[in-house]
Design a protein around this motif. Structure first.
Motif, PDB file in Angstrom:
ATOM      1  N   PHE A  17      29.339  49.082  31.736  1.00  0.00           N
ATOM      2  CA  PHE A  17      29.013  47.733  32.201  1.00  0.00           C
ATOM      3  C   PHE A  17      29.458  47.550  33.651  1.00  0.00           C
ATOM      4  O   PHE A  17      30.477  48.112  34.077  1.00  0.00           O
ATOM      5  CB  PHE A  17      29.710  46.680  31.338  1.00  0.00           C
ATOM      6  N   THR A  18      28.716  46.776  34.410  1.00  0.00           N
ATOM      7  CA  THR A  18      29.156  46.356  35.737  1.00  0.00           C
ATOM      8  C   THR A  18      29.992  45.095  35.568  1.00  0.00           C
ATOM      9  O   THR A  18      29.475  44.065  35.127  1.00  0.00           O
ATOM     10  CB  THR A  18      27.946  46.072  36.650  1.00  0.00           C
ATOM     11  N   CYS A  19      31.282  45.181  35.875  1.00  0.00           N
ATOM     12  CA  CYS A  19      32.206  44.068  35.618  1.00  0.00           C
ATOM     13  C   CYS A  19      32.779  43.536  36.920  1.00  0.00           C
ATOM     14  O   CYS A  19      33.218  44.309  37.784  1.00  0.00           O
ATOM     15  CB  CYS A  19      33.339  44.534  34.705  1.00  0.00           C
ATOM     16  N   THR A  20      32.780  42.235  37.056  1.00  0.00           N
ATOM     17  CA  THR A  20      33.353  41.562  38.224  1.00  0.00           C
ATOM     18  C   THR A  20      34.446  40.626  37.739  1.00  0.00           C
ATOM     19  O   THR A  20      34.216  39.830  36.831  1.00  0.00           O
ATOM     20  CB  THR A  20      32.265  40.750  38.966  1.00  0.00           C
ATOM     21  N   VAL A  21      35.634  40.738  38.317  1.00  0.00           N
ATOM     22  CA  VAL A  21      36.767  39.891  37.933  1.00  0.00           C
ATOM     23  C   VAL A  21      37.073  38.942  39.083  1.00  0.00           C
ATOM     24  O   VAL A  21      37.226  39.373  40.226  1.00  0.00           O
ATOM     25  CB  VAL A  21      38.012  40.740  37.600  1.00  0.00           C
ATOM     26  N   LEU A  22      37.144  37.665  38.779  1.00  0.00           N
ATOM     27  CA  LEU A  22      37.426  36.633  39.790  1.00  0.00           C
ATOM     28  C   LEU A  22      38.788  36.015  39.544  1.00  0.00           C
ATOM     29  O   LEU A  22      39.270  35.955  38.422  1.00  0.00           O
ATOM     30  CB  LEU A  22      36.348  35.549  39.748  1.00  0.00           C
ATOM     31  N   PHE A  23      39.409  35.524  40.636  1.00  0.00           N
ATOM     32  CA  PHE A  23      40.761  34.985  40.573  1.00  0.00           C
ATOM     33  C   PHE A  23      40.849  33.645  41.307  1.00  0.00           C
ATOM     34  O   PHE A  23      40.050  33.370  42.208  1.00  0.00           O
ATOM     35  CB  PHE A  23      41.751  35.949  41.251  1.00  0.00           C
ATOM     36  N   ALA A  49      24.802  37.590  36.150  1.00  0.00           N
ATOM     37  CA  ALA A  49      25.606  38.117  35.052  1.00  0.00           C
ATOM     38  C   ALA A  49      24.898  37.911  33.714  1.00  0.00           C
ATOM     39  O   ALA A  49      24.198  36.921  33.519  1.00  0.00           O
ATOM     40  CB  ALA A  49      26.973  37.447  35.028  1.00  0.00           C
ATOM     41  N   ASP A  50      25.115  38.845  32.795  1.00  0.00           N
ATOM     42  CA  ASP A  50      24.548  38.743  31.448  1.00  0.00           C
ATOM     43  C   ASP A  50      25.507  38.088  30.464  1.00  0.00           C
ATOM     44  O   ASP A  50      25.084  37.590  29.417  1.00  0.00           O
ATOM     45  CB  ASP A  50      24.192  40.135  30.921  1.00  0.00           C
ATOM     46  N   LEU A  51      26.814  38.094  30.764  1.00  0.00           N
ATOM     47  CA  LEU A  51      27.829  37.545  29.867  1.00  0.00           C
ATOM     48  C   LEU A  51      29.032  37.118  30.705  1.00  0.00           C
ATOM     49  O   LEU A  51      29.337  37.748  31.728  1.00  0.00           O
ATOM     50  CB  LEU A  51      28.235  38.583  28.822  1.00  0.00           C
ATOM     51  N   MET A  52      29.708  36.057  30.274  1.00  0.00           N
ATOM     52  CA  MET A  52      30.887  35.557  30.982  1.00  0.00           C
ATOM     53  C   MET A  52      32.077  35.527  30.034  1.00  0.00           C
ATOM     54  O   MET A  52      31.969  35.069  28.903  1.00  0.00           O
ATOM     55  CB  MET A  52      30.622  34.145  31.516  1.00  0.00           C
ATOM     56  N   ILE A  53      33.213  36.041  30.503  1.00  0.00           N
ATOM     57  CA  ILE A  53      34.478  35.932  29.781  1.00  0.00           C
ATOM     58  C   ILE A  53      35.396  35.028  30.581  1.00  0.00           C
ATOM     59  O   ILE A  53      35.661  35.284  31.754  1.00  0.00           O
ATOM     60  CB  ILE A  53      35.132  37.310  29.585  1.00  0.00           C
TER      61      ILE A  53
END
Length: 229
Positions: A17-23, A49-53
């Protein structure tokens, strides 16, 4: 600041998966400041994005940032997190005694949920963050995991049966006026100390696949090992 990079690396390295983490970023310094409530740069990544956590609380973002959440919800895309309107319940209170009582997941739920794909391979979860109060879970929520406080802060401490059982993980559909229907997975677990639990990581990884309509790829032995330090 610890749990989300760990999950991002796990999902990227093990599953591509291509994952992007924001702060939360303090504008004056450019530093990550968890208590800074009004700035999360990079939310434009939600547009593709396809999904958000989500692992946030007490945020009050400017309209130009909130817009990306709004558009994501209107598109009915899958969400993992905790919050009432979309996810079924919001922060209420500690049910266990914080920092003194842990939480034991009671995995053996109703028979009709035994085959739920999110529960595949999930057998044992103990978390250091206590059980949380869930009072008004929406009726369209399907509880997958209930939890009970434990008398101490290690996995071998006994359950406190004098306290009532609380939902700890559930699914639900959501839809806001004018938007498409989407599905959500919510859990009151997920602090960085909780994510030391292999089966909690498995629960969330399974929920990612479920949210992306990839349940047929969930097996009981998906790799949920931590990548790197």
């Amino acid at each position: 600041e610890e749990g989300m990079p760990m999950l991002g690396k796990l999902l990227a390295e093990h599953y591509g998966f291509t994952c992007t983490v924001l702060f939360p970023i303090e504008p004056e310094t450019g530093n990550i400041v968890p208590s800074y409530q009004n700035n999360i740069p990079g939310l434009e990544h939600l547009a593709k994005a396809d999904l958000m956590i989500l692992l946030t609380r007490f945020r009050e973002l400017p309209d130009e940032q909130t817009k990306y959440f709004h558009d994501f919800i209107m598109a009915g895309k899958p969400i993992i997190g905790f919050g009432q309107k979309i996810l079924g319940e919001t922060w209420v209170a500690h049910h266990g005694e914080h920092a003194k009582e842990g939480a034991r997941a009671l995995i053996d739920g109703p028979a009709q949920l035994a085959d739920h794909p999110i529960l595949r391979g999930v057998n044992d979860i103990w978390t250091a963050s206590d059980v949380y109060t869930v009072k008004n879970l929406t009726q369209d929520s399907q509880v997958l995991v209930y939890g009970q406080p434990t008398k101490g802060m290690t996995p071998d401490t006994p359950l406190i049966w004098e306290k009532s059982v609380m939902p700890m993980a559930w699914t639900k559909d959501y839809q806001v006026e004018g938007g498409k229907k989407g599905k959500a997975f919510a859990t009151t677990m997920g602090a960085s100390v909780d994510l030391q639990s292999d089966d909690l990581r498995r629960l969330i990884v399974n929920a990612v696949f479920w949210g992306l309509d990839m349940s047929d790829q969930i097996t009981p032995d998906l790799n949920v090992s931590i990548v790197g330090p």
